[in-house]
Design an enzyme around this catalytic site. Structure first.
Site, PDB file in Angstrom:
ATOM      1  N   LYS A  36     -20.805 -26.109  25.692  1.00 56.13           N
ATOM      2  CA  LYS A  36     -19.408 -25.521  25.112  1.00 56.13           C
ATOM      3  C   LYS A  36     -18.339 -26.533  24.942  1.00 56.13           C
ATOM      4  O   LYS A  36     -17.655 -26.627  24.028  1.00 56.13           O
ATOM      5  CB  LYS A  36     -18.835 -24.577  26.173  1.00 56.13           C
ATOM      6  CG  LYS A  36     -19.260 -22.997  26.149  1.00 56.13           C
ATOM      7  CD  LYS A  36     -18.017 -22.375  27.000  1.00 56.13           C
ATOM      8  CE  LYS A  36     -18.580 -20.878  26.939  1.00 56.13           C
ATOM      9  NZ  LYS A  36     -17.825 -20.149  28.200  1.00 56.13           N
ATOM     10  N   ASN A 209      -5.017  -1.169  33.564  1.00 59.42           N
ATOM     11  CA  ASN A 209      -6.097  -0.995  32.885  1.00 59.42           C
ATOM     12  C   ASN A 209      -6.833   0.253  33.282  1.00 59.42           C
ATOM     13  O   ASN A 209      -7.621   0.883  32.421  1.00 59.42           O
ATOM     14  CB  ASN A 209      -7.460  -2.190  33.221  1.00 59.42           C
ATOM     15  CG  ASN A 209      -7.209  -3.147  32.125  1.00 59.42           C
ATOM     16  OD1 ASN A 209      -6.468  -3.254  31.220  1.00 59.42           O
ATOM     17  ND2 ASN A 209      -8.009  -4.286  32.564  1.00 59.42           N
ATOM     18  N   LEU A 251      -5.295   7.716  23.131  1.00 55.08           N
ATOM     19  CA  LEU A 251      -5.539   9.069  23.132  1.00 55.08           C
ATOM     20  C   LEU A 251      -6.716   9.512  21.941  1.00 55.08           C
ATOM     21  O   LEU A 251      -6.635  10.486  21.555  1.00 55.08           O
ATOM     22  CB  LEU A 251      -4.250  10.128  22.714  1.00 55.08           C
ATOM     23  CG  LEU A 251      -3.304  10.189  23.872  1.00 55.08           C
ATOM     24  CD1 LEU A 251      -2.118  11.061  23.291  1.00 55.08           C
ATOM     25  CD2 LEU A 251      -4.068  10.632  25.238  1.00 55.08           C
ATOM     26  N   GLY A 254     -13.597  10.138  21.885  1.00 54.02           N
ATOM     27  CA  GLY A 254     -15.060   9.662  21.186  1.00 54.02           C
ATOM     28  C   GLY A 254     -15.979   9.763  22.212  1.00 54.02           C
ATOM     29  O   GLY A 254     -16.160  10.677  22.855  1.00 54.02           O
ATOM     30  N   CYS A 261     -13.661  -4.976  30.367  1.00 55.61           N
ATOM     31  CA  CYS A 261     -12.620  -4.760  31.516  1.00 55.61           C
ATOM     32  C   CYS A 261     -12.703  -3.592  32.134  1.00 55.61           C
ATOM     33  O   CYS A 261     -12.796  -3.366  33.337  1.00 55.61           O
ATOM     34  CB  CYS A 261     -11.407  -5.225  30.783  1.00 55.61           C
ATOM     35  SG  CYS A 261     -11.077  -6.924  30.488  1.00 55.61           S
TER      36      CYS A 261
HETATM   37  C1  UDX Z   1      -8.689  -3.610  27.561  1.00 53.67           C
HETATM   38  C2  UDX Z   1      -7.164  -3.565  27.392  1.00 53.67           C
HETATM   39  O1  UDX Z   1      -6.623  -3.232  26.263  1.00 53.67           O
HETATM   40  C3  UDX Z   1      -6.603  -5.049  27.599  1.00 53.67           C
HETATM   41  O2  UDX Z   1      -5.055  -4.817  27.892  1.00 53.67           O
HETATM   42  C4  UDX Z   1      -7.235  -5.921  28.671  1.00 53.67           C
HETATM   43  O3  UDX Z   1      -6.804  -7.148  29.135  1.00 53.67           O
HETATM   44  C5  UDX Z   1      -8.696  -5.810  28.923  1.00 53.67           C
HETATM   45  O4  UDX Z   1      -9.199  -4.348  28.532  1.00 53.67           O
HETATM   46  P1  UDX Z   1     -10.653  -4.315  25.577  1.00 53.67           P
HETATM   47  O5  UDX Z   1     -11.679  -4.193  26.555  1.00 53.67           O
HETATM   48  O6  UDX Z   1     -10.646  -5.528  24.472  1.00 53.67           O
HETATM   49  O7  UDX Z   1      -9.035  -4.507  26.191  1.00 53.67           O
HETATM   50  O8  UDX Z   1     -10.274  -3.018  24.619  1.00 53.67           O
HETATM   51  P2  UDX Z   1      -9.355  -1.859  24.205  1.00 53.67           P
HETATM   52  O9  UDX Z   1      -9.209  -1.930  22.769  1.00 53.67           O
HETATM   53  O10 UDX Z   1      -8.526  -1.754  25.129  1.00 53.67           O
HETATM   54  O11 UDX Z   1     -10.738  -0.665  24.371  1.00 53.67           O
HETATM   55  C6  UDX Z   1     -11.437  -0.140  25.426  1.00 53.67           C
HETATM   56  C7  UDX Z   1     -12.472   0.584  25.332  1.00 53.67           C
HETATM   57  O12 UDX Z   1     -11.745   1.931  25.144  1.00 53.67           O
HETATM   58  C8  UDX Z   1     -13.417   0.588  23.916  1.00 53.67           C
HETATM   59  O13 UDX Z   1     -14.415   0.951  24.164  1.00 53.67           O
HETATM   60  C9  UDX Z   1     -12.590   1.509  22.979  1.00 53.67           C
HETATM   61  O14 UDX Z   1     -13.426   1.712  22.113  1.00 53.67           O
HETATM   62  C10 UDX Z   1     -12.133   2.592  23.828  1.00 53.67           C
HETATM   63  N1  UDX Z   1     -10.853   3.272  23.319  1.00 53.67           N
HETATM   64  C11 UDX Z   1      -9.693   2.869  23.213  1.00 53.67           C
HETATM   65  C12 UDX Z   1     -11.123   4.853  23.044  1.00 53.67           C
HETATM   66  O15 UDX Z   1     -12.396   5.247  23.248  1.00 53.67           O
HETATM   67  N2  UDX Z   1     -10.072   5.228  22.742  1.00 53.67           N
HETATM   68  C13 UDX Z   1      -8.820   4.966  22.759  1.00 53.67           C
HETATM   69  O16 UDX Z   1      -7.974   5.567  22.300  1.00 53.67           O
HETATM   70  C14 UDX Z   1      -8.701   3.411  23.011  1.00 53.67           C
END
Ligand code: UDX
Length: 464
Positions: A36, A209, A251, A254, A261
């Site tokens: 890396k 989270n 909201l 799905g 995370c």
């Molecule tokens: C998340 C947090 O947003 C971020 O602040 C934290 O530091 C790490 O975790 P991330 O895992 O990159 O980030 O994805 P995010 O865009 O938040 O979506 C998480 C999951 O929820 C995805 O599978 C997404 O598809 C789903 N999701 C998100 C929904 O099903 N509905 C929504 O309205 C939003």
């Protein structure tokens, strides 16, 4: 401007390093994997993240950002040591802190100037206080180390943007003066800043989270009710989200949440709460609803396409969301596993061709294109909203399928258009019937009076 060392060249460490350099600091990134390090020295990013490579390359060229695998080189005369190593989920759900502890030991051993360790990794409440005590026990109180919690709130695919436009910066330690010196690193961004104790700071991350995860689980639970009530959750979410106390974000109903995370952090919080005897009703419920959402969608597929006769399902999308090559926590994986367990064969396609486990690869046909996956399939399930998959020529591709059944778990396709193309169509949270025969209808049994469970409309049954 400050001299910062970031331990860990993973997703969080790279974004933190590059963005601190972009703010004008001198940053050294310590990464133990020589492969890396070579890649990064050549300006190639080991992860996909919009804008990261550009910032990395320009800051490296300006001499503000270097990478090394030598702890002595990385930590000499630095002022702030950031820990950005992984805290993977242990088999029992708790956060595995062995990498954090090893990084702390490295920081203490090699730092000749710095006495501030900032923990970016997501760690359970009390971890920073525990590390502080451990250092004092081994290096002595007079060594003067302060351990600061400074969590990240970066969303994959928009991490650089999130870092440079934070909703807030949270800093927690036992020494307010040190906390403000850490907060000052973000001064060019003029962010809202929250100075608290380290345990509160650690909990802000877990609570944020978990709250976002449960917000999604909540709308998914409501979405099931919408299906049985003959209405669409999109309309409900729009109305609910306009209440500024609730907000419209997260909201989107799905297939449920995934990623590196939410699954890990909700599991760790649940485990932590159990370990202190506090119980975790809401977080546990959010997890249960999330797992159930996959079964719910698979149940709908089964209603639309009976198993048997070698029915194959095309799964479009494997990554946990679009814009990333990350498979961690992807709901597409349990969906595929359940379809296989139910006797379907599965043909999967994802535009970034992520590496699925050997075990799964032996049971699934991984296709080189969406066209190949859809050819002869009895149903298609759209699981990731990649633009390429959303903009497919469904009218044409539907003709190559054995039966035109389409499940849009991302709710990104137009139901009416899909019906016009000849599909029987379902998306989570939409109780209206989308088939050529009953396009857009609310099931006839639907009424305003309370109904018995067995009388509840079964919209998808009409699709067969
Ligand atoms: C998340 C947090 O947003 C971020 O602040 C934290 O530091 C790490 O975790 P991330 O895992 O990159 O980030 O994805 P995010 O865009 O938040 O979506 C998480 C999951 O929820 C995805 O599978 C997404 O598809 C789903 N999701 C998100 C929904 O099903 N509905 C929504 O309205 C939003």
């Amino acid at each position: 401007m400050a001299r910062i060392t970031v331990i860990g060249g993973g997703y969080v460490g790279l974004v933190t390093s590059a963005c601190f350099a972009e703010l004008g600091h001198h940053v050294r990134c310590l990464e133990s994997d020589p492969g890396k390090v070579s890649m990064l020295k050549a300006g190639t990013m080991p992860i996909q993240e919009p804008g990261l490579a550009e910032i990395w390359q320009s800051q490296a060229a300006a001499g503000n950002l270097t990478v090394t695998d030598s702890p002595a080189e990385a930590l000499s005369s630095t002022e702030f040591v950031y820990i950005a190593v992984g805290t993977p989920e242990s088999p029992d759900g708790s956060a595995n802190l062995e990498y954090v502890e090893a990084a702390v030991d490295t920081a203490v051993k090699y730092s000749d100037l710095s006495r501030t360790i900032c923990v970016k990794s997501t760690v359970p409440p009390g971890t920073c206080a525990g590390i502080q005590q451990r250092i004092r026990a081994t290096a002595g109180v007079e060594s003067g180390w302060t351990v600061v919690s400074n969590p990240e709130f970066l969303s994959q695919g928009r991490a650089v943007e999130d870092f440079l436009n934070p909703d807030r910066v949270v800093v927690g330690s036992s020494d307010e003066r040190v906390s403000w010196s850490v907060a000052a690193l973000y001064a060019p961004l003029d962010p809202k800043t929250v100075i608290v104790d380290s345990t509160a700071s650690e909990l802000v991350k877990y609570a944020s989270n978990s709250f976002l995860a449960l917000k999604i689980s909540f709308i998914n639970e409501i979405s099931r009710l919408c299906e049985y009530s003959g209405t669409d959750v999109g309309q409900v979410a729009a109305g609910v989200g306009m209440d500024s106390r609730i907000g419209e974000k997260f909201l989107q109903a799905g297939l449920g949440w995934g990623g590196s995370c939410f699954p890990k952090d909700t599991a760790a919080l649940e485990k932590f709460m159990q370990s202190v005897g506090a119980g975790s009703d809401i977080v546990s419920a959010a997890r249960t609803v999330n797992a159930g959402q996959v079964s719910h969608v698979v149940g709908r597929v089964k209603e639309m396409v009976p198993v048997g006769d070698g029915a194959s399902v095309a799964v479009l999308g494997l990554t946990f969301k679009d814009g990333t090559d990350d498979l961690r926590g992807s709901q597409a994986i349990p969906l595929i596993q359940q379809l296989l367990a139910d006797g379907y064969s599965v043909r999967a396609y994802d535009p970034v061709q992520p590496q699925i486990s050997e075990e799964l690869a032996s049971k699934v046909t991984v296709c080189a294109s969406a066209e190949e996956a859809l050819f002869g399939a009895a149903a298609a399930v759209l699981t990731t909203a990649w633009p390429e998959l959303v903009s497919l020529d469904y009218a044409e591709l539907g003709k190559s399928m054995r039966s035109q059944v389409l499940v849009d778990t991302r709710r990104v396709l137009d139901p009416q258009a899909m019906v016009e193309f000849g599909f029987d169509f379902y998306r989570p949270g939409d109780g209206r019937v989308h088939t050529a025969q009953f396009a857009g209808e609310v099931p006839a049994e639907q009424g305003s009076a309370p109904v018995e469970a067995e009388m509840l409309p079964q919209p998808m049954a009409a699709a067969g």
